[in-house]
Design a protein around this motif. Structure first.
Motif, PDB file in Angstrom:
ATOM      1  N   TYR A  88       0.836  -1.211   0.000  1.00  0.00           N
ATOM      2  CA  TYR A  88       0.000   0.000   0.000  1.00  0.00           C
ATOM      3  C   TYR A  88       0.868   1.258   0.000  1.00  0.00           C
ATOM      4  N   TRP A  89       1.890   1.295   0.864  1.00  0.00           N
ATOM      5  CA  TRP A  89       2.762   2.473   0.893  1.00  0.00           C
ATOM      6  C   TRP A  89       3.441   2.692  -0.462  1.00  0.00           C
ATOM      7  N   GLY A  90       3.950   1.610  -1.040  1.00  0.00           N
ATOM      8  CA  GLY A  90       4.657   1.723  -2.305  1.00  0.00           C
ATOM      9  C   GLY A  90       3.758   2.158  -3.453  1.00  0.00           C
ATOM     10  N   LEU A  91       2.590   1.514  -3.576  1.00  0.00           N
ATOM     11  CA  LEU A  91       1.686   1.859  -4.666  1.00  0.00           C
ATOM     12  C   LEU A  91       1.128   3.272  -4.509  1.00  0.00           C
ATOM     13  N   SER A  92       0.825   3.657  -3.281  1.00  0.00           N
ATOM     14  CA  SER A  92       0.319   5.011  -3.046  1.00  0.00           C
ATOM     15  C   SER A  92       1.377   6.046  -3.404  1.00  0.00           C
ATOM     16  N   ALA A  93       2.627   5.758  -3.018  1.00  0.00           N
ATOM     17  CA  ALA A  93       3.710   6.672  -3.352  1.00  0.00           C
ATOM     18  C   ALA A  93       3.872   6.797  -4.869  1.00  0.00           C
ATOM     19  N   TRP A 130       0.790  12.507   9.804  1.00  0.00           N
ATOM     20  CA  TRP A 130      -0.147  12.422  10.926  1.00  0.00           C
ATOM     21  C   TRP A 130      -0.571  13.804  11.418  1.00  0.00           C
ATOM     22  N   VAL A 131       0.398  14.701  11.576  1.00  0.00           N
ATOM     23  CA  VAL A 131       0.085  16.032  12.120  1.00  0.00           C
ATOM     24  C   VAL A 131      -0.605  16.906  11.079  1.00  0.00           C
ATOM     25  N   LEU A 132      -0.069  16.923   9.859  1.00  0.00           N
ATOM     26  CA  LEU A 132      -0.654  17.757   8.802  1.00  0.00           C
ATOM     27  C   LEU A 132      -2.102  17.391   8.529  1.00  0.00           C
ATOM     28  N   CYS A 133      -2.380  16.097   8.399  1.00  0.00           N
ATOM     29  CA  CYS A 133      -3.755  15.658   8.127  1.00  0.00           C
ATOM     30  C   CYS A 133      -4.709  16.188   9.192  1.00  0.00           C
ATOM     31  N   SER A 134      -4.309  16.023  10.448  1.00  0.00           N
ATOM     32  CA  SER A 134      -5.179  16.460  11.537  1.00  0.00           C
ATOM     33  C   SER A 134      -5.396  17.959  11.492  1.00  0.00           C
ATOM     34  N   LEU A 135      -4.333  18.706  11.249  1.00  0.00           N
ATOM     35  CA  LEU A 135      -4.453  20.167  11.166  1.00  0.00           C
ATOM     36  C   LEU A 135      -5.361  20.582  10.007  1.00  0.00           C
ATOM     37  N   ILE A 136      -5.249  19.878   8.899  1.00  0.00           N
ATOM     38  CA  ILE A 136      -6.103  20.192   7.744  1.00  0.00           C
ATOM     39  C   ILE A 136      -7.561  19.899   8.062  1.00  0.00           C
ATOM     40  N   MET A 137      -7.814  18.754   8.692  1.00  0.00           N
ATOM     41  CA  MET A 137      -9.203  18.366   8.962  1.00  0.00           C
ATOM     42  C   MET A 137      -9.881  19.280   9.976  1.00  0.00           C
ATOM     43  N   ILE A 138      -9.081  19.922  10.870  1.00  0.00           N
ATOM     44  CA  ILE A 138      -9.683  20.857  11.829  1.00  0.00           C
ATOM     45  C   ILE A 138      -9.440  22.309  11.414  1.00  0.00           C
ATOM     46  N   ASP A 139      -8.942  22.506  10.185  1.00  0.00           N
ATOM     47  CA  ASP A 139      -8.762  23.844   9.620  1.00  0.00           C
ATOM     48  C   ASP A 139      -7.808  24.719  10.437  1.00  0.00           C
ATOM     49  N   ARG A 140      -6.664  24.122  10.837  1.00  0.00           N
ATOM     50  CA  ARG A 140      -5.658  24.880  11.582  1.00  0.00           C
ATOM     51  C   ARG A 140      -4.259  24.707  10.981  1.00  0.00           C
ATOM     52  N   ILE A 146      10.603   2.329   2.844  1.00  0.00           N
ATOM     53  CA  ILE A 146       9.381   2.569   2.079  1.00  0.00           C
ATOM     54  C   ILE A 146       8.342   3.309   2.914  1.00  0.00           C
ATOM     55  N   PHE A 147       8.312   3.056   4.222  1.00  0.00           N
ATOM     56  CA  PHE A 147       7.370   3.721   5.125  1.00  0.00           C
ATOM     57  C   PHE A 147       7.560   5.232   5.086  1.00  0.00           C
ATOM     58  N   HIS A 148       8.790   5.681   5.315  1.00  0.00           N
ATOM     59  CA  HIS A 148       9.045   7.125   5.340  1.00  0.00           C
ATOM     60  C   HIS A 148       9.021   7.738   3.939  1.00  0.00           C
ATOM     61  N   THR A 149       9.319   6.928   2.924  1.00  0.00           N
ATOM     62  CA  THR A 149       9.214   7.431   1.554  1.00  0.00           C
ATOM     63  C   THR A 149       7.769   7.787   1.240  1.00  0.00           C
ATOM     64  N   TYR A 150       6.855   6.879   1.587  1.00  0.00           N
ATOM     65  CA  TYR A 150       5.445   7.170   1.331  1.00  0.00           C
ATOM     66  C   TYR A 150       4.966   8.373   2.139  1.00  0.00           C
ATOM     67  N   PHE A 151       5.234   8.380   3.443  1.00  0.00           N
ATOM     68  CA  PHE A 151       4.695   9.453   4.267  1.00  0.00           C
ATOM     69  C   PHE A 151       5.368  10.796   3.982  1.00  0.00           C
ATOM     70  N   GLY A 152       6.623  10.750   3.530  1.00  0.00           N
ATOM     71  CA  GLY A 152       7.261  11.995   3.099  1.00  0.00           C
ATOM     72  C   GLY A 152       6.587  12.567   1.869  1.00  0.00           C
ATOM     73  N   LEU A 153       6.318  11.689   0.880  1.00  0.00           N
ATOM     74  CA  LEU A 153       5.641  12.136  -0.343  1.00  0.00           C
ATOM     75  C   LEU A 153       4.207  12.571  -0.046  1.00  0.00           C
ATOM     76  N   ALA A 154       3.532  11.847   0.849  1.00  0.00           N
ATOM     77  CA  ALA A 154       2.162  12.215   1.214  1.00  0.00           C
ATOM     78  C   ALA A 154       2.138  13.570   1.908  1.00  0.00           C
ATOM     79  N   GLY A 155       3.140  13.798   2.759  1.00  0.00           N
ATOM     80  CA  GLY A 155       3.236  15.096   3.414  1.00  0.00           C
ATOM     81  C   GLY A 155       3.446  16.224   2.415  1.00  0.00           C
ATOM     82  N   LEU A 156       4.334  16.000   1.452  1.00  0.00           N
ATOM     83  CA  LEU A 156       4.566  17.007   0.413  1.00  0.00           C
ATOM     84  C   LEU A 156       3.309  17.231  -0.421  1.00  0.00           C
TER      85      LEU A 156
END
Length: 313
Positions: free
Chosen positions: A37-42, A230-240, A274-284
């Motif tokens: 999942y991480w690899g394909l999503s990335a 984890w942090v960015l998603c939460s901030l986005i969902m609560i508009d902060r 692969i874990f941090h590669t996916y979450f780094g790209l997702a964060g960007l």
């Protein structure tokens, strides 16, 4: 700001599957479903998903499903809700959700809900708010939230809220950015964000950014690329999300790249995975970095995939 090494990251991800006997492959053998999942999503965020053999991936995923309806982390392993969500997300990425027996799968997930509204990860009975998010996310993607008691599920998550505005894995558990994402995501998917003190939680989350721009998971910890998600998603969902320095965060993520061989690490100069590669790209992606597909912060899938599932486009 460094540039994103798109081609090298795609090459790194594609090479992982070919390395069956190296350390990274061996230690991930039991949770290969998550890794796929991480690899394909990335790859999809990089707009490189066409580089893989989709039929081969779907065939392997379906071989990981048990008669109970749940999916294992690999062939021959036991089913768990963690791997079940990854399987559903993989099939969503590949537009193969129709291959699922939705009734059997949704019954498996519903069977893991406890009387207090919480969810167990498997028949062993471990309870965690991660599993609440996973159950709600899975069933929402399958259009089967009617299978569970949503009101009780929400009530349990609200019981895990702390005085600092954050959430723990169980009532009274320490606030942690990963658990906060799960609880905020579950509340967002059920239309229940009104239970959150957005200013208080937003303050706790923005305090996770250190002077170098990176984010950590809780006070006094080192920054880690995965918390860009984890942090960015939460901030986005609560508009902060405007409460942090997004440019400094993007710079931190880009400094964690292996600019020679591809991949992203937890911190600059550490080994990539692969874990941090996916979450780094997702964060960007959440930071709207040019060239990356936008990703949905609640479903952890590219926005175009979510639109296809819910709006048929």
């Amino acid at each position: 700001m460094e540039e994103l090494e798109v081609e090298k990251h795609a090459k790194y991800i594609l090479a992982i599957e070919k390395r069956k006997d190296d350390f990274e492959s061996l230690v991930m053998e039991h949770l290969r479903m998550n890794g796929v999942y991480w690899g394909l999503s990335a790859l999809d965020l990089l707009q490189k998903l066409g580089s893989i053999d989709q039929d081969e991936v779907v065939s392997w995923v379906m071989k990981c499903q048990h008669d109970c309806g749940g999916f294992a982390g690999n062939i021959g392993h036991d089913p768990h809700i963690l791997y079940t969500l990854s399987a559903v997300q993989i099939l969503a990425l590949l537009d193969k959700l129709d291959d699922l027996d939705t009734e059997k799968l949704s019954n498996y997930i519903a069977g893991l809900q406890n009387e207090d509204g919480s969810f167990s990860g498997d028949m062993g009975g471990e309870i965690d708010t991660r599993f609440s998010y996973i159950a709600i996310c899975c069933l929402s993607l399958l259009h089967r939230l009617d299978k569970i008691n949503v009101e009780k599920a929400v009530d349990y998550i609200v019981c895990c809220k702390n005085m600092d505005g954050g959430f723990g894995c169980t009532p009274g558990g320490e606030s942690h950015a990963g658990q906060i994402f799960c609880c905020v995501g579950a509340l967002a998917l059920t239309g229940s964000l009104h239970h959150i003190d957005k200013d208080l939680l937003g303050w706790w989350l923005c305090e996770r950014q250190d002077k170098g721009g990176g984010l950590n998971g809780r006070p006094e910890k080192l920054p880690d690329v995965c918390y860009s998600w984890w942090v960015l998603c939460s901030l986005i969902m609560i508009d902060r999300v405007h409460w942090i320095d997004k440019n400094k965060l993007a710079t931190f993520i880009l400094k964690c790249q292996d600019t020679e061989n591809g991949g992203i690490s937890d911190r600059p100069d550490d080994a990539v995975d692969i874990f941090h590669t996916y979450f780094g790209l997702a964060g960007l992606s959440l930071l709207e970095y040019p060239g990356l597909k936008p990703i949905d912060p609640a479903y952890a899938l590219p926005v175009d995939i979510v639109n296809r599932i819910f709006f048929g486009r």
